[in-house]
Write an enzyme that holds these catalytic residues in place. Structure first.
Site, PDB file in Angstrom:
ATOM      1  N   GLU A 103      25.758  -6.612  -4.787  1.00  0.00           N
ATOM      2  CA  GLU A 103      26.220  -5.030  -5.013  1.00  0.00           C
ATOM      3  C   GLU A 103      25.446  -4.525  -6.476  1.00  0.00           C
ATOM      4  O   GLU A 103      25.311  -5.593  -7.496  1.00  0.00           O
ATOM      5  CB  GLU A 103      27.575  -4.928  -5.079  1.00  0.00           C
ATOM      6  CG  GLU A 103      28.105  -4.067  -3.798  1.00  0.00           C
ATOM      7  CD  GLU A 103      27.518  -2.755  -3.675  1.00  0.00           C
ATOM      8  OE1 GLU A 103      26.753  -2.104  -4.315  1.00  0.00           O
ATOM      9  OE2 GLU A 103      28.006  -1.945  -2.672  1.00  0.00           O
ATOM     10  N   ARG A 155      40.528  -2.302  -7.071  1.00  0.00           N
ATOM     11  CA  ARG A 155      39.108  -2.690  -7.549  1.00  0.00           C
ATOM     12  C   ARG A 155      38.262  -1.636  -7.961  1.00  0.00           C
ATOM     13  O   ARG A 155      38.232  -0.781  -7.168  1.00  0.00           O
ATOM     14  CB  ARG A 155      38.611  -4.047  -7.278  1.00  0.00           C
ATOM     15  CG  ARG A 155      37.851  -4.001  -5.947  1.00  0.00           C
ATOM     16  CD  ARG A 155      37.086  -5.136  -5.572  1.00  0.00           C
ATOM     17  NE  ARG A 155      36.586  -5.248  -4.512  1.00  0.00           N
ATOM     18  CZ  ARG A 155      35.276  -4.758  -3.914  1.00  0.00           C
ATOM     19  NH1 ARG A 155      34.493  -3.897  -4.922  1.00  0.00           N
ATOM     20  NH2 ARG A 155      34.709  -4.632  -2.636  1.00  0.00           N
ATOM     21  N   ASN A 212      32.042   4.911  -2.968  1.00  0.00           N
ATOM     22  CA  ASN A 212      30.635   4.243  -3.318  1.00  0.00           C
ATOM     23  C   ASN A 212      29.736   5.248  -3.909  1.00  0.00           C
ATOM     24  O   ASN A 212      30.296   6.547  -3.921  1.00  0.00           O
ATOM     25  CB  ASN A 212      29.718   3.895  -2.179  1.00  0.00           C
ATOM     26  CG  ASN A 212      30.044   2.171  -2.003  1.00  0.00           C
ATOM     27  OD1 ASN A 212      29.714   1.540  -2.918  1.00  0.00           O
ATOM     28  ND2 ASN A 212      30.575   1.480  -0.896  1.00  0.00           N
ATOM     29  N   ASP A 243      26.558   3.021   2.201  1.00  0.00           N
ATOM     30  CA  ASP A 243      27.352   2.272   0.962  1.00  0.00           C
ATOM     31  C   ASP A 243      26.639   2.706  -0.290  1.00  0.00           C
ATOM     32  O   ASP A 243      26.612   3.885  -0.548  1.00  0.00           O
ATOM     33  CB  ASP A 243      26.716   0.792   1.110  1.00  0.00           C
ATOM     34  CG  ASP A 243      27.695  -0.335   0.314  1.00  0.00           C
ATOM     35  OD1 ASP A 243      28.048  -0.135  -0.647  1.00  0.00           O
ATOM     36  OD2 ASP A 243      27.902  -1.117   1.250  1.00  0.00           O
ATOM     37  N   GLU A 268      40.767  -3.229   2.077  1.00  0.00           N
ATOM     38  CA  GLU A 268      39.902  -2.239   2.567  1.00  0.00           C
ATOM     39  C   GLU A 268      40.798  -1.405   3.893  1.00  0.00           C
ATOM     40  O   GLU A 268      40.252  -1.139   4.966  1.00  0.00           O
ATOM     41  CB  GLU A 268      38.754  -2.852   3.266  1.00  0.00           C
ATOM     42  CG  GLU A 268      37.686  -3.245   2.145  1.00  0.00           C
ATOM     43  CD  GLU A 268      36.386  -4.013   2.787  1.00  0.00           C
ATOM     44  OE1 GLU A 268      36.073  -3.790   3.907  1.00  0.00           O
ATOM     45  OE2 GLU A 268      35.759  -4.710   2.173  1.00  0.00           O
ATOM     46  N   ASN A 324      34.472  -0.562  -8.077  1.00  0.00           N
ATOM     47  CA  ASN A 324      33.593  -0.960  -6.899  1.00  0.00           C
ATOM     48  C   ASN A 324      32.094  -0.518  -7.269  1.00  0.00           C
ATOM     49  O   ASN A 324      31.130  -1.324  -6.859  1.00  0.00           O
ATOM     50  CB  ASN A 324      33.823  -0.062  -5.478  1.00  0.00           C
ATOM     51  CG  ASN A 324      33.038  -0.606  -4.540  1.00  0.00           C
ATOM     52  OD1 ASN A 324      32.802  -2.038  -4.183  1.00  0.00           O
ATOM     53  ND2 ASN A 324      32.732   0.089  -3.571  1.00  0.00           N
TER      54      ASN A 324
END
Length: 290
Positions: A16, A99, A147, A196, A120, A101
């Site tokens: 990521e 958390r 995202n 994403d 999630e 991201n």
């Protein structure tokens, strides 16, 4: 379909957050579940990895010479010389199951980032703005997986992604960092996968990586799809422009969630890919937090 070359083989569980570091001429990206910060040198092909003190969602070059990083425990600094992480401040101490991201900067160096439920499952994620040391909750929410965000090249628009809800919002971004009302930009209902990470190019088009979507898609400012780049892996997480003239697109990918059979069929899942873009990117300001 053109073949998209692998830039670095690493088999990340959840690659990521790629970001180009113009000062060091390298690409930073992370493996969230592997708790790794990676540095890729396109000139030599060298990949250097550092263990992070927790699940790390992103790392952004800052104007103090360090990297500002978002981890599950909050914001940390990373010294590129000593390769040491130093905790700076918590973001959601009341939400230990969350958390951080994904993140980006705007033209003034403000940092826009999101949080998410690490399991999630619950809609506990929010978007935040870090401006001159102050953290404020902004944009749509709560959502399960935030995202983006991504800022237009003119700095007057920002995009927020709700991955599980399969939608992207847009809002006016004013010079003082305030936002207009968030309104729909894209909604996905077909077999594209889950939107994403997103970025914008020099013309204001929006690139989106698709988890379980086998590639990345480019949309114009009106929301029309104008390009699809298929990769040989299912989970494409985010892209970043880099290299000379910001003409190379780097794509992080993930092996997370693949069965043993799927993993065998996708030997490059979790690797870093690179391909040349028809439209280059635009320079991103370093994070400014003083």
């Amino acid at each position: 379909m053109k073949d998209i070359p692998v830039a670095a083989r690493l088999g990340a569980t959840l690659g990521e957050g790629p970001v180009w570091d113009a000062e060091r001429s390298c690409l930073w990206f992370v493996d969230i579940k592997g708790k790794k910060l990676h540095r890729f040198d396109p000139e030599t092909g060298a990949l250097a990895s550092t263990d992070a003190p927790g699940e790390i969602g992103w790392a952004l070059p800052a104007d103090n010479g360090r990297l500002l990083c978002g981890l599950q425990t909050g914001l940390h600094w990373f010294d590129t010389g000593t390769r040491a992480f130093t905790f700076w401040r918590a973001v959601e101490p009341d939400l230990p199951g969350n958390r951080l991201n994904d993140a980006c900067t705007d033209a003034q160096g403000r940092v826009w980032f999101g949080s998410m439920d690490n399991s999630e499952a619950g809609a506990t994620g929010w978007f935040y703005r870090l401006d001159a040391g102050q953290i404020d909750r902004v944009g749509p929410g709560p959502v399960s997986i935030t995202n983006g965000p991504a800022v237009s090249p003119g700095g007057d628009r920002i995009y927020f992604t709700d991955t599980v809800g399969r939608r992207i919002w847009q809002a006016a971004l004013h010079e003082d960092g305030s936002l207009g009302d968030a309104r729909p930009y894209l909604t996905f209902t077909g077999d594209e996968g889950y939107p994403d990470g997103s970025i914008t190019d020099a013309e204001g088009n929006v690139w989106v990586g698709f988890f379980a979507g086998h590639g990345a898609r480019r949309f114009d400012p009106a929301g029309r799809e104008i390009e699809f780049v298929r990769l040989p892996v299912a989970n494409v997480t985010k892209l970043a422009f880099g290299g000379e003239g910001l003409k190379t697109l780097y794509a992080t990918t993930a092996a997370k969630g693949l069965s043993a059979e799927q993993r065998a069929a996708q030997p490059h899942a979790g690797d870093l890919f690179a391909f040349e873009a028809d439209t280059p990117g635009h320079a991103l300001a370093p994070a400014h937090v003083a």
